[in-house]
Design a protein around this motif. Structure first.
Motif, short mmCIF file in Angstrom:
data_model
loop_
_atom_site.label_atom_id
_atom_site.label_comp_id
_atom_site.label_asym_id
_atom_site.label_seq_id
_atom_site.Cartn_x
_atom_site.Cartn_y
_atom_site.Cartn_z
N ILE A 316 0.83 -1.21 0.00
CA ILE A 316 0.00 0.00 0.00
C ILE A 316 0.86 1.26 0.00
CG2 ILE A 316 -1.57 1.38 1.44
CD1 ILE A 316 -2.89 -1.31 2.24
N TYR A 317 1.90 1.25 0.81
CA TYR A 317 2.72 2.46 0.93
C TYR A 317 3.79 2.58 -0.15
CZ TYR A 317 0.46 3.57 5.30
OH TYR A 317 -0.50 3.91 6.23
N MET A 330 -17.67 -7.39 -3.10
CA MET A 330 -18.66 -6.33 -2.91
C MET A 330 -18.12 -5.23 -1.98
SD MET A 330 -22.31 -8.31 -2.62
CE MET A 330 -22.65 -9.81 -3.54
N ILE A 331 -16.81 -5.33 -1.68
CA ILE A 331 -16.13 -4.35 -0.82
C ILE A 331 -16.81 -4.28 0.57
CG2 ILE A 331 -14.96 -2.10 -0.84
CD1 ILE A 331 -15.64 -1.76 -3.72
N LEU A 340 -8.28 0.74 -0.25
CA LEU A 340 -9.16 1.87 -0.56
C LEU A 340 -8.99 3.01 0.43
CD1 LEU A 340 -12.42 0.08 -1.73
CD2 LEU A 340 -10.60 1.07 -3.12
N GLU A 341 -8.67 2.70 1.68
CA GLU A 341 -8.42 3.77 2.65
C GLU A 341 -7.35 4.73 2.14
OE1 GLU A 341 -9.29 2.18 7.14
OE2 GLU A 341 -7.65 1.22 6.07
N TYR A 380 -14.33 8.45 3.74
CA TYR A 380 -13.26 8.78 2.80
C TYR A 380 -13.88 9.34 1.52
CZ TYR A 380 -10.23 5.98 5.80
OH TYR A 380 -9.53 5.49 6.87
N PRO A 381 -13.35 10.48 1.02
CA PRO A 381 -13.88 11.03 -0.24
C PRO A 381 -13.53 10.11 -1.41
CG PRO A 381 -11.91 12.22 0.43
CD PRO A 381 -12.24 11.29 1.56
N VAL A 382 -14.45 9.99 -2.34
CA VAL A 382 -14.23 9.15 -3.52
C VAL A 382 -13.79 10.05 -4.67
CG1 VAL A 382 -15.26 7.55 -5.17
CG2 VAL A 382 -15.95 7.48 -2.76
N LEU A 383 -12.50 10.05 -4.93
CA LEU A 383 -11.94 10.81 -6.05
C LEU A 383 -11.42 9.89 -7.15
CD1 LEU A 383 -10.00 13.59 -4.09
CD2 LEU A 383 -12.30 13.69 -5.06
#
Length: 451
Positions: A316-317, A330-331, A340-341, A380-383
């Protein structure tokens, strides 16, 4: 004979259909409810009958919405036999253990973060309770006639949905009942086409895509375009995937694209311990799928396979552009949430949805254009760019379901449409009536009928 719809009626989750005949009780599937909160809360409710009074569970396949309530059933007194195919047993074991582990982790996080409305958050069931299901499994071979009682037999035939998935035929009281389970597609990348029933008095047919026709698009070409566009922007592609069959299908398509030199040389990662374990099930059950051994080995070698969560954090990083397949499809939980975070708020990220998204799931919300999603109690904003590849669904569409009925040599007395939300099920009811002229209905949750 009585039939009671305990789940999978008016919804695509929680599949449970009870058959009672001459003192014998048979449960077709024992699934967990997923999606919106009112459905999830049903998982905590007791069955309207004592689990100890159920003699048999016939498991069509190993997805959570068909097997995920088994630990509760056993914990509440079930002591009968669970019949299924060998791959279904292996898949169900993986899914139940993974589900239990996720639930334990979620409960611990909720308690540590104090974001549960309960004083102490508890898992629906524990890993120990999941393991107590396993001794009840009994293996069935395809087309083998199993005697459940001197007057009741069951036969399992390939349904083509995931590895080991079957339709169940019950013969009792001089009647033939066919429970479709989830029906796969005739042109699936990995699975063989579903076998059609030829005789049935009563049919219980899934209707997940009862009102949809899968687009005739090229999933491989779509993957190629989405991946190249994302990598060109320096972004990461995240594929939330069901660990069973969908993950392997996507791996296979990506392997083909890489072999054809159509996608870039970046890290290709599968981060789902269960999905990795399913590869062993594919390797050990070659009669159930189309993959040749050489293709399978080459495909697996292309991917970095992550099991340890510390590797997940490191991946992730690492800001290098990459392609990540991670569960859940289905998350609703699993490691995809950790990705996703970090990545959902980056406009260069692409999230590709590749399977059915039940009402109320994060996946459905993303497809419907949600501007933010909640993960572990935080918004969390979805961009990120949210895309969908519909042609990768493991379910037959409306035409496929109608075609599955086409080999019947006599008119069934009735068709019951289950495992579908109300609108898709009702539209399929109308189509079946128009095409075949058969009596067809959509049962309600909790409804009981006599045959």
């Amino acid at each position: 004979m009585k039939i009671k719809f305990l789940g999978g009626a008016g919804t695509v989750t929680g599949s449970k259909t009870l058959v009672e005949s001459n003192g014998i009780r048979i449960l077709i599937d024992c699934g967990q409810f997923q999606g919106i909160k009112p459905l999830r809360e049903l998982n905590w409710e007791p069955l309207p009958i004592l689990p100890s009074s159920i003699d048999f569970v016939l498991l069509t396949h190993g997805h959570l919405d068909h097997c995920g309530w088994l630990p509760r059933l056993v914990n509440q007194g079930f002591n009968g036999k669970i019949y299924c195919t060998s791959p279904t047993k292996d898949v169900a074991k993986l899914i139940l253990l993974d589900s239990a582990k996720i639930q334990e982790e979620e409960a611990n996080k909720a308690n540590e973060g104090h974001y549960s409305k309960h004083e102490i958050a508890e898992p629906l069931y524990t890993v120990d309770q999941a393991e107590k299901v396993f001794p009840f499994f009994r293996i069935v071979k395809p087309k083998e006639v199993i005697s459940l009682d001197p007057e009741i037999t069951a036969t399992f035939t390939n349904a083509g949905h995931i590895i080991g998935a079957c339709t169940v035929e019950l013969k009792l009281e001089n009647k033939t009942l066919v429970f479709s389970g989830d029906i796969g597609r005739d042109d699936d990348v990995l699975m063989f086409p579903p076998e059609k029933p030829e005789k049935a008095n009563y049919i219980f047919l899934e209707s997940t895509y009862g009102n949809r026709i899968h687009p005739e698009t090229d999933a491989k070409a779509e993957l190629e375009m989405y991946i190249n566009n994302t990598i060109r922007k320096g972004g990461t592609v995240i594929l939330p995937s069901f660990a069973v069959e969908r993950a392997q299908t996507v791996m296979y398509l990506l392997w083909q694209l890489k072999e054809e030199d159509k996608i870039p040389n970046v890290p290709y990662i599968i981060d789902t311990p269960m999905g990795i374990s399913v590869l062993d099930i594919f390797s050990n059950n070659r009669i159930w799928h189309k993959l040749h051994e050489e293709e399978f080995t080459s495909m697996c070698n292309m991917f970095s396979m992550i099991s340890d969560y510390q590797e997940t954090i490191e991946t992730i990083y690492n800001k290098q552009p990459k392609i990540v397949i991670a569960a859940s499809g289905m998350i609703t939980g699993g490691r995809v949430l950790s990705y996703l975070e970090t990545y959902i708020g980056l406009p260069e990220t692409t999230v590709i949805i590749i399977g059915y998204q039940a009402e109320g799931t994060r996946g459905r919300k993303l497809l419907e254009g949600a501007k933010e999603i909640k993960i572990h109690g935080k918004y969390y904003p979805v961009l990120a760019n949210i895309l969908e590849i519909e042609s990768l669904s493991a379910h037959a569409d409306q035409n496929g379901l109608l075609n599955w009925l086409s080999a019947l040599t006599t008119k069934p007395k009735k068709v019951f449409l289950v495992h579908g939300e109300n609108q898709p099920a009702d539209e399929l009811r109308i189509k079946i009536n128009e095409k075949y002229g058969w009596d067809c209905s959509v049962p309600l949750m909790g409804q009981e009928i006599e045959l």
